[in-house]
Scaffold this motif. Sequence first.
Motif, PDB file in Angstrom:
ATOM      1  N   MET A  35       0.770  -1.290   0.111  1.00  0.00           N
ATOM      2  CA  MET A  35      -0.014   0.166   0.001  1.00  0.00           C
ATOM      3  C   MET A  35       0.874   1.331   0.140  1.00  0.00           C
ATOM      4  N   ILE A  36       0.531   2.197  -0.672  1.00  0.00           N
ATOM      5  CA  ILE A  36       1.182   3.335  -0.849  1.00  0.00           C
ATOM      6  C   ILE A  36       0.499   4.567  -0.250  1.00  0.00           C
ATOM      7  N   LEU A  37       0.910   5.262   0.749  1.00  0.00           N
ATOM      8  CA  LEU A  37      -0.092   6.364   1.385  1.00  0.00           C
ATOM      9  C   LEU A  37       0.848   7.824   1.308  1.00  0.00           C
ATOM     10  N   VAL A  38       0.126   8.941   0.904  1.00  0.00           N
ATOM     11  CA  VAL A  38       0.480  10.161   0.575  1.00  0.00           C
ATOM     12  C   VAL A  38       0.101  11.072   1.425  1.00  0.00           C
ATOM     13  N   THR A  39       0.789  11.721   2.347  1.00  0.00           N
ATOM     14  CA  THR A  39       0.373  12.647   3.125  1.00  0.00           C
ATOM     15  C   THR A  39       0.176  14.027   2.492  1.00  0.00           C
ATOM     16  N   GLY A  40      -0.454  15.035   3.127  1.00  0.00           N
ATOM     17  CA  GLY A  40      -0.811  16.392   2.708  1.00  0.00           C
ATOM     18  C   GLY A  40      -1.797  16.151   1.454  1.00  0.00           C
ATOM     19  N   ALA A  41      -2.764  15.286   1.445  1.00  0.00           N
ATOM     20  CA  ALA A  41      -3.471  14.728   0.549  1.00  0.00           C
ATOM     21  C   ALA A  41      -3.982  15.872  -0.338  1.00  0.00           C
ATOM     22  N   THR A  42      -4.732  16.909   0.376  1.00  0.00           N
ATOM     23  CA  THR A  42      -5.314  17.942  -0.058  1.00  0.00           C
ATOM     24  C   THR A  42      -4.575  19.322  -0.572  1.00  0.00           C
ATOM     25  N   GLY A  43      -3.380  18.951  -0.208  1.00  0.00           N
ATOM     26  CA  GLY A  43      -2.403  20.104  -0.654  1.00  0.00           C
ATOM     27  C   GLY A  43      -1.990  19.984  -2.023  1.00  0.00           C
ATOM     28  N   GLY A  44      -1.289  21.087  -2.564  1.00  0.00           N
ATOM     29  CA  GLY A  44      -0.685  21.042  -3.956  1.00  0.00           C
ATOM     30  C   GLY A  44      -0.129  19.885  -4.455  1.00  0.00           C
ATOM     31  N   LEU A  45       0.861  19.748  -3.667  1.00  0.00           N
ATOM     32  CA  LEU A  45       2.091  18.551  -4.085  1.00  0.00           C
ATOM     33  C   LEU A  45       1.095  17.169  -3.809  1.00  0.00           C
ATOM     34  N   GLY A  46       0.596  17.028  -2.577  1.00  0.00           N
ATOM     35  CA  GLY A  46       0.079  15.669  -2.337  1.00  0.00           C
ATOM     36  C   GLY A  46      -1.187  15.516  -3.300  1.00  0.00           C
ATOM     37  N   SER A  47      -2.008  16.468  -3.458  1.00  0.00           N
ATOM     38  CA  SER A  47      -3.128  15.960  -4.330  1.00  0.00           C
ATOM     39  C   SER A  47      -2.674  15.804  -5.885  1.00  0.00           C
ATOM     40  N   SER A  48      -1.588  16.387  -6.277  1.00  0.00           N
ATOM     41  CA  SER A  48      -1.243  16.022  -7.639  1.00  0.00           C
ATOM     42  C   SER A  48      -0.457  14.694  -7.711  1.00  0.00           C
ATOM     43  N   THR A  49       0.254  14.259  -6.456  1.00  0.00           N
ATOM     44  CA  THR A  49       0.700  12.772  -6.374  1.00  0.00           C
ATOM     45  C   THR A  49      -0.236  11.689  -6.526  1.00  0.00           C
ATOM     46  N   LEU A  50      -1.292  12.177  -5.775  1.00  0.00           N
ATOM     47  CA  LEU A  50      -2.364  11.037  -5.769  1.00  0.00           C
ATOM     48  C   LEU A  50      -3.106  10.929  -6.963  1.00  0.00           C
ATOM     49  N   LYS A  51      -3.279  12.092  -7.559  1.00  0.00           N
ATOM     50  CA  LYS A  51      -4.077  12.018  -8.925  1.00  0.00           C
ATOM     51  C   LYS A  51      -3.271  11.187 -10.103  1.00  0.00           C
ATOM     52  N   SER A  52      -1.946  11.615  -9.935  1.00  0.00           N
ATOM     53  CA  SER A  52      -1.078  10.881 -10.846  1.00  0.00           C
ATOM     54  C   SER A  52      -1.033   9.153 -10.397  1.00  0.00           C
ATOM     55  N   LEU A  53      -0.871   9.108  -9.081  1.00  0.00           N
ATOM     56  CA  LEU A  53      -0.727   7.596  -8.924  1.00  0.00           C
ATOM     57  C   LEU A  53      -2.142   6.856  -9.378  1.00  0.00           C
ATOM     58  N   ILE A  54      -3.563   7.270  -9.210  1.00  0.00           N
ATOM     59  CA  ILE A  54      -4.523   6.730  -9.695  1.00  0.00           C
ATOM     60  C   ILE A  54      -4.525   6.375 -10.942  1.00  0.00           C
ATOM     61  N   LYS A  55      -4.059   7.573 -11.926  1.00  0.00           N
ATOM     62  CA  LYS A  55      -3.780   7.406 -13.030  1.00  0.00           C
ATOM     63  C   LYS A  55      -3.030   6.312 -13.606  1.00  0.00           C
ATOM     64  N   LEU A  56      -1.712   6.301 -13.032  1.00  0.00           N
ATOM     65  CA  LEU A  56      -0.750   5.334 -13.392  1.00  0.00           C
ATOM     66  C   LEU A  56      -1.038   4.087 -13.087  1.00  0.00           C
ATOM     67  N   SER A  57      -1.588   3.802 -11.866  1.00  0.00           N
ATOM     68  CA  SER A  57      -1.821   2.408 -11.544  1.00  0.00           C
ATOM     69  C   SER A  57      -3.222   2.420 -10.583  1.00  0.00           C
ATOM     70  N   PRO A  58      -4.260   2.209 -11.363  1.00  0.00           N
ATOM     71  CA  PRO A  58      -5.525   2.509 -10.909  1.00  0.00           C
ATOM     72  C   PRO A  58      -5.917   1.223 -10.030  1.00  0.00           C
ATOM     73  N   ASN A  59      -5.177  -0.176 -10.183  1.00  0.00           N
ATOM     74  CA  ASN A  59      -5.261  -0.895  -9.397  1.00  0.00           C
ATOM     75  C   ASN A  59      -4.669  -1.222  -8.186  1.00  0.00           C
ATOM     76  N   SER A  60      -3.609  -0.224  -7.950  1.00  0.00           N
ATOM     77  CA  SER A  60      -2.650  -0.394  -6.765  1.00  0.00           C
ATOM     78  C   SER A  60      -3.658   0.064  -5.567  1.00  0.00           C
ATOM     79  N   LYS A  61      -3.025  -0.310  -4.324  1.00  0.00           N
ATOM     80  CA  LYS A  61      -3.618   0.228  -3.228  1.00  0.00           C
ATOM     81  C   LYS A  61      -2.946   1.638  -2.772  1.00  0.00           C
ATOM     82  N   ILE A  62      -4.002   2.636  -3.075  1.00  0.00           N
ATOM     83  CA  ILE A  62      -3.501   4.022  -3.014  1.00  0.00           C
ATOM     84  C   ILE A  62      -4.329   4.533  -1.968  1.00  0.00           C
ATOM     85  N   TRP A  63      -3.760   5.263  -0.904  1.00  0.00           N
ATOM     86  CA  TRP A  63      -4.360   6.312   0.050  1.00  0.00           C
ATOM     87  C   TRP A  63      -3.722   7.532   0.162  1.00  0.00           C
ATOM     88  N   GLY A  64      -4.472   8.586   0.659  1.00  0.00           N
ATOM     89  CA  GLY A  64      -4.084   9.694   1.029  1.00  0.00           C
ATOM     90  C   GLY A  64      -4.436   9.724   2.570  1.00  0.00           C
TER      91      GLY A  64
END
Length: 286
Positions: free
Chosen positions: A1-30
């Motif tokens: 599982m990958i977890l990104v902090t600062g989820a709603t901040g600029g960098l965190g949200s950009s990271t999460l949106k890219s993660l979900i695009k690049l690997s929709p089936n991975s376990k991704i959390w903010g």
Amino acid sequence: MILVTGATGGLGSSTLKSLIKLSPNSKIWGMSHRLERSIELIELGINIRKGNYLDYESLVRGLQGVQTLVLISAPAFTDRLVQQTNAVKAAIECGVKKIIYTSIQQKTNSKFIIPEVTLVENATKKIIMDSGIGYTIVNNNLYADSLAFFLGPNVLANGISIPTGKGRGAFVSREEMGEGLAALALSNEFNNQEITFSNNRNWSGEDISRILSEIHGEAVPFLNFDRQSYIRVMEQSGIPLQAAGFSADWSEAIKNGELENCDATLAGLLKRNPLSLEDFLYKIYS
Ligand SMILES: NC(=O)c1ccc[n+]([C@@H]2O[C@H](COP(=O)([O-])OP(=O)(O)OC[C@H]3O[C@@H](n4cnc5c(N)ncnc54)[C@H](OP(=O)(O)O)[C@@H]3O)[C@@H](O)[C@H]2O)c1
């Protein structure tokens, strides 16, 4: 599982949106300390856990089962070292395997200190490297977004007053930094290393003048004010003194060459060159 902090901040949200695009089936959390701001991410299919850097127990609850933690540094003018130390300690307690930490670039062997930034970054890096957890430290160049803020709201009318002298920087959009972090979190590269996210070219105040003059159709001169004159101009434009002073600190880092760099790591992860400052500023000012 990958977890990104600062989820709603600029960098965190950009990271999460890219993660979900690049690997929709991975376990991704903010992780966010303000769940009420997470609705857009949840609608995109991103799971969000609550966690506050200042509340150790919330971090321990939030990091259960996490293998890779993308730890977004806490905002300046807060108790950053306490917060980041809490996050690393919680990661140890939860058996996290790898921490990807977002830090800042400095010239090799530099003694230049950006108040609120440099010393905390150095201390946090040491805590992570000594934690026994695998890590990648990502030394980010200045966000092009931040540079645009430093230029001030009236730059086209007033000219470019940032006190950067002949200094240059390889600025990168925050969105692409997030995209690079996502690719990094999905790869198994750069273990136990410090890497650099910068653009493949550098831009000076004179370059910014050329770019803005082209976009505006009139000269936008590089005035290269001193620190105090710059802060006065920023305050006159409605920027609070603390933010104006912090912008001046970063500008002086540029002047000192702290952000001059050409490193291909980010381009490699993005599989393209990062957006140029020309294209970034064009989007904002045209
Ligand atoms: N390289 C550069 O040019 C540059 C420029 C500016 C900042 N930075 C650094 O990079 C970081 C990320 O930049 P950014 O633009 O994404 O900043 P940002 O938009 O301000 O996001 C930072 C996020 O940190 C989270 N946070 C704040 N206080 C917290 C707390 N007590 N507990 C848990 N999370 C907390 C918040 O996310 P949630 O509300 O979702 O919890 C916040 O949105 C900044 O915090 C700063 O350290 C770098």
